[in-house]
Design an enzyme around this catalytic site. Sequence first.
Site: not given
Length: 491
Positions: A236, A339
């Site tokens: 991220e 994810e």
Amino acid sequence: MKKILINTLLATSFMMGCTPSQQLTSVKENKQEMAVPNSVSVFTTAKDTELRLSNTGNYSLSNSKQPTEGNVSLFINPDKQYQRLLGIGGAITDASSEVFYKLSKDKQEELLNAYYGEDGIDYTLLRTSIHSSDFGSESYTYIDEGDKELATFNIDHDRKWKLPMIKSAIKKADKSLQFYASPWSPPAFMKGKKDMLKGGKLQPEFYQSWANYYVKFIEAYEAEGVAVWGVTIQNEPMAVQTWESCVYTAEEERDFLKNYLGPTFEKQGLSDKNIVVWDHNRDLIVNRANTIFGDPEAAKYAWGIGFHWYENWTGSEPMFDNLSKVKENFPSKNLLFTEGCNEKFDAKKYQYWPNAERYGKSMVNDFNRGTVGWTDWNILLDQNGGPNHVGNFCFSPIHADLSTNELIYTPSYYYIGHFSKFIRPEAVRVSTAVSYDFIEATSFINTDGRLVTVVLNTSDDAHDYTVYLKGQMTKLNIPARGIQTLVFGIK
């Protein structure tokens, strides 16, 4: 709800009388061959029923007739083939391993069988974090703070819980399982911060040291007998999180890959390790791909691009079509779902059906847009949705109630299993289309030549539908809020 012994349920389908010659696949010019089936076994999971990956019938195929208006139809064309599957699986985090080793030995074995054993859903991808993520009881690294030369590097922290659980999973799993790792943040000093939390940026003077850190990690894990398929550059990279995080612009990630990580892997003899960029949501994925894959010197080091499902959207569908744009623009690069989990844990919602449907919808649509692998987040959390050292409690497909030594199987476990149990590594996706939008589907041909189709119904009504395949057809029914796997075979 107790886990059903899936292997027993599969016996009817997988013992349909195929001769070895019928089961073997002949791959010509990279095309997956399929023997024309004459039967199909159906496995079903559905809301408000006891069906959980249950064999709900074996059906014959007959000569097809022209589809008519108003009939729900599913069209499979195995001659039109696309990406090969890397695998499907989940992450073993510090949190998962901490919970795992608080269970009794028999429950530990049950958990491993549930995910990796012949009686389970046969995961073939495994992700972990490079040092800590938010899911664990503490924040840590593998070096002493300030050690730019990495002289103190060691993975002793992982040897307590995480690494032993990873080894147990690999031992239990199919030999095709692939293992990869992702960092949530460099050590704090490399960002000029007091801790690894709440974003920050990798400082240029530590670019080489941080690239060396990945090498140290790979070498340490492989010295423990854990083969590393690859790494993602940063989990991220556009989010300032309350937990371990680090921000890279597209240009910064490109330059770190091009000038440091890629060349370092090459120099250290790790060119066979796959490097995945982005590792964030679908919303900004096209810009990241354009920036990195559009630079030939950076692109040569990148196997592909990873993505999550946490983007915000205002329409009825997540941003699946952004994946198509990446694949159209850069067809040689791979898409990998790295994810996803259901956030905002609430123990009253263990059996909350939309959580499972989120998996089904994402997996069908991600695969249909070219995704080669799909990785869930934590495979196990406790009855509080943790441990998580910043209170970011979430769901996992299986929870452990440590007060009762009980494993709690959520519907998400079964929905993922409809894909992972039946669609195996190296399977090839084939063309699949539907005539109504309340039905969604994807299909793959496994290396044994067996065709598998997953059908999703998120409506509140059961539906009859007809499957059309190579001049044949069969009429089936899918329950309301249900998912089915169709395994085609030869009687």
